[in-house]
Design a protein around this motif. Structure first.
Motif, PDB file in Angstrom:
ATOM      1  N   ALA A 221       0.881  -1.179   0.033  1.00 23.90           N
ATOM      2  CA  ALA A 221       0.047   0.123  -0.064  1.00 23.90           C
ATOM      3  C   ALA A 221       0.932   1.224  -0.109  1.00 23.90           C
ATOM      4  N   PHE A 222       2.139   1.189   0.309  1.00 22.89           N
ATOM      5  CA  PHE A 222       3.069   2.550   0.470  1.00 22.89           C
ATOM      6  C   PHE A 222       3.062   3.252  -0.702  1.00 22.89           C
ATOM      7  N   TRP A 223       3.529   2.529  -1.789  1.00 16.70           N
ATOM      8  CA  TRP A 223       3.841   3.501  -2.919  1.00 16.70           C
ATOM      9  C   TRP A 223       2.610   3.964  -3.694  1.00 16.70           C
ATOM     10  N   PRO A 224       1.438   3.216  -3.692  1.00 12.39           N
ATOM     11  CA  PRO A 224       0.261   3.974  -4.124  1.00 12.39           C
ATOM     12  C   PRO A 224       0.085   5.028  -3.230  1.00 12.39           C
ATOM     13  N   ALA A 225       0.020   4.980  -1.798  1.00 16.87           N
ATOM     14  CA  ALA A 225      -0.392   5.924  -1.071  1.00 16.87           C
ATOM     15  C   ALA A 225       0.460   7.221  -1.275  1.00 16.87           C
ATOM     16  N   VAL A 226       2.101   7.093  -1.513  1.00 14.98           N
ATOM     17  CA  VAL A 226       2.627   8.133  -1.836  1.00 14.98           C
ATOM     18  C   VAL A 226       2.242   8.888  -3.162  1.00 14.98           C
ATOM     19  N   ARG A 227       2.191   7.760  -3.951  1.00 16.30           N
ATOM     20  CA  ARG A 227       1.504   8.704  -5.419  1.00 16.30           C
ATOM     21  C   ARG A 227       0.385   9.547  -5.302  1.00 16.30           C
ATOM     22  N   HIS A 228      -0.620   8.730  -4.430  1.00 15.59           N
ATOM     23  CA  HIS A 228      -1.968   9.420  -4.182  1.00 15.59           C
ATOM     24  C   HIS A 228      -1.853  10.953  -3.476  1.00 15.59           C
ATOM     25  N   ASN A 229      -0.848  10.909  -2.439  1.00 15.96           N
ATOM     26  CA  ASN A 229      -0.661  12.060  -1.727  1.00 15.96           C
ATOM     27  C   ASN A 229      -0.074  13.010  -2.662  1.00 15.96           C
ATOM     28  N   LEU A 230       0.994  12.576  -3.720  1.00 14.96           N
ATOM     29  CA  LEU A 230       1.611  13.636  -4.585  1.00 14.96           C
ATOM     30  C   LEU A 230       0.592  13.903  -5.451  1.00 14.96           C
ATOM     31  N   LEU A 231      -0.350  13.131  -5.942  1.00 17.35           N
ATOM     32  CA  LEU A 231      -1.561  13.732  -6.730  1.00 17.35           C
ATOM     33  C   LEU A 231      -2.330  14.749  -6.214  1.00 17.35           C
ATOM     34  N   TRP A 232      -2.577  14.550  -5.082  1.00 18.81           N
ATOM     35  CA  TRP A 232      -3.173  15.506  -4.266  1.00 18.81           C
ATOM     36  C   TRP A 232      -2.731  16.815  -4.108  1.00 18.81           C
TER      37      TRP A 232
END
Lengths: 305, 309
Positions: free
Chosen positions: A79-90
């Motif tokens: 779940a880590f990298w997707p979460a990082v990506r989501h935060n960056l997208l945010w």
């Protein structure tokens, strides 16, 4: 002349040493908030760093495991990298869509249209809503079977699952967050625009600048302090985002964010406090990067004064 | 939502009617288009709220059959009564007040003194102090949660302070965390505000022999009334809207503040969205009222920290 001497006397008085009572007052009333800030904010932040090097479940003994948590985080935690990506997208979405839109609205309203007070009130009303309520309203609008958007699209046979489909739900959440963010940014810019010296704009107009040139070359640069604050708020809000996705589906299924992963690991059933802390430290490091940039700017501003 | 706004932006921004006005009234060019654009955006911004109100006034069967976006056959306030009485929302509102009122007052008092020390008297390291508080407020709450949770579990309180016998699962925990976390923001805003106050007043008081307390309480604080009022409005809204702290530091569902209890309501009425809509409107109502009544203060609070930064 008498004024001058008074001022001189005042300066001498300021330099005078504090009395014992003054020191007691300062000690207590500065001591309490400083202590509170250490206990509630900075102490826990440091403790999180410490815990991130342990494998602790919250009950048993604390074992030092070095960088294992970080290694697991980067290599084995799906779940880590997707979460990082989501935060960056945010961050990108708030920064490239919501923030400029707020600025655009502020500029429009600042030009002095009629009913501007009404528009202002409506546009920043969402700022006072709790994100939990916003999350609920998103469900009302975007629900699969009776949701308004699907009703308008009239796709009863093949409804779009706006909140459940992991390829679009993040975008919907970012839109919902922007609903609040835009109003906030607009207020800040409106206040900033009011303090811009109109003589500057007139001078630019006399020099033959059109409205767009005046805005980008004259107005925007003088808004620099506001720009910095808006930038910090945008990034910090994006890194902190939590309530809204948690209210919709507890931050699962496409809505993973770093804040959600931390919460899941430390208050979830697994209670992997060491591991959750490692994620928290990652978030802390990124935030501190931006916070320090902001403070350096503030420090420079304070020195100039 | 905003996608629609963007679409409208593109279509109305060039504003064809405005172009037609151009030769006649050059200074007012674009006004008409601007109004259409701003009204459209305003409507889209209001839509989710209006929709929640609309849904809450209609029976579930009706919306289940025709969707939320349909013509009403029957409107009533029944759901509001039901949401309020059956879910015990009164109790949750009370919990919020128990937490928010002391938190706002203590936060403002402590922050005002720190700001006073930083901005109005010459003490060593005042800039460092300001940074210490401001930066603290910007940290993500999740970074602080675990150690605080552990700490609060370990702190025992006598029975007359907390029926859980510990700081954990007591109002004190949420009040303390809110104060600790919010003081930073208020220090930042109030220090900026106090820097703009004339130094001469304070100097005159010092000549007259005023001590630190008098300089703070009798001289500086009264001048800060507008800033304090603005921050009080803002802080009340924020603490009212807090979701995470109460979720983590309170385990007894009866002690939850109103915003965090929305999740409880969801569990109770998971099928009846209209009832949940009524609940949401009730939850949102106090902050909206505060905002409408004290708009000027609210906005001043948000902008005080920025325009003079």
């Amino acid at each position: 002349m008498p004024q001058k001497t008074a001022r001189r006397a005042g300066r001498r008085a300021t330099a005078r040493r504090f009395t014992r009572r003054d020191i007691a007052v300062l000690g207590v009333l500065l001591g309490i908030p400083v202590l509170l800030d250490i206990v509630i904010v900075w102490g826990p932040a440091l403790a999180s760093v410490g815990l991130s090097f342990t494998s602790w479940d919250g009950i048993g003994d604390i074992h030092w495991v070095g960088g294992d948590n970080y290694e697991n985080l980067v290599e084995d935690y799906p779940a880590f990298w997707p979460a990082v990506r989501h935060n960056l997208l945010w961050i990108a979405f708030l920064g490239l869509v919501a923030t400029p839109f707020g600025l655009f609205l502020a500029v429009l309203i600042d030009r002095g249209v009629r009913f501007s007070r009404f528009y202002q009130s409506v546009l920043y009303m969402p700022v006072v809503l709790s994100l939990a309520v916003v999350g609920f309203m998103a469900q009302l609008l975007l629900g699969t079977d009776q949701g308004v958007v699907n009703t308008i699209l009239d796709n009863r046979n093949d409804p779009v699952d706006w909140l459940g489909d992991s390829s679009i739900n993040l975008w919907m959440m970012m839109l919902a967050a922007s609903w609040r963010h835009t109003g906030y940014v607009m207020i800040l810019y409106l206040a900033g625009l009011k303090s811009v010296d109109p003589a500057l704009k007139e001078a630019a107009a006399i020099d033959g600048a059109n409205e767009r040139q005046t805005f980008f070359r004259v107005t925007l640069p003088t808004l620099r302090p506001v720009n910095v604050i808006v930038g910090v708020i945008t990034v910090i809000e994006a890194l902190r985002a939590f309530d809204i996705v948690y209210a919709v589906n507890k931050g699962r299924n496409g809505l993973e964010l770093l804040s959600v992963l931390i919460t899941d690991n430390i208050i979830g059933e697994a209670s992997r406090i060491g591991f959750g802390s490692a994620i928290a430290v990652f978030l802390l490091a990124v935030s501190l990067g931006f916070i320090v940039t902001f403070l350096v700017q503030e420090l420079r501003g304070a020195r100039e004064k | 939502m905003t996608a629609d706004i963007r679409a409208t932006a593109r279509t109305t921004e060039p504003a064809p009617p405005a172009r037609e006005f151009r030769p006649a009234r050059p200074p007012r060019r674009g006004r008409f288009g601007v109004h259409i654009f701003l009204s459209a955006v305003s409507l889209l911004f209001l839509a989710p709220l209006l929709l929640a109100v609309y849904a809450s006034l209609r029976p579930y069967e009706e919306t289940a059959q025709h969707g939320y976006f349909s013509f009403p056959k029957k409107l009533s306030f029944d759901y509001y009564r039901e949401a309020y009485t059956e879910s015990g929302m009164g109790k949750y509102f009370m919990n919020t007040l128990i937490i928010a009122v002391p938190a706002v007052i203590i936060t403002l008092f402590l922050a005002a003194f720190v700001a006073f020390a930083v901005a109005r008297i010459n003490i060593r390291g005042s800039l460092a102090l300001l940074m210490f508080f401001t930066a603290g407020n910007l940290l993500p709450p999740q970074v602080l949660v675990t150690p605080l949770y552990v700490l609060f579990l370990k702190i025992d309180l006598p029975w007359w302070m907390s029926d859980s016998m510990s700081l954990y699962d007591s109002y004190w925990a949420v009040i303390l965390v809110n104060i600790g976390f919010q003081v930073g923001f208020c220090v930042f805003v109030l220090a900026n505000f106090m820097r703009t106050l004339p130094k001469e007043i304070l100097e005159a008081a010092i000549v007259d022999g005023a001590g630190v307390w008098t300089q703070f309480w009798r001289i500086t604080l009264p001048l800060c009334r507008p800033a304090i009022a603005a921050l009080a409005t803002l802080e009340f809204t924020w603490i009212y809207n807090d979701f995470l702290w109460a979720l983590i530091f309170i385990s007894n569902p009866d002690k939850l503040p109103i915003t965090s209890s929305l999740n409880n309501l969801r569990g109770q009425f998971f099928t009846d969205y209209n009832l949940l809509a009524a609940g949401s409107v009730l939850v949102a109502l106090p902050t909206i009222l505060v905002f409408l009544l004290l708009q000027r203060h609210f906005i001043a609070g948000l902008t005080l920290g920025s325009s003079k930064g």
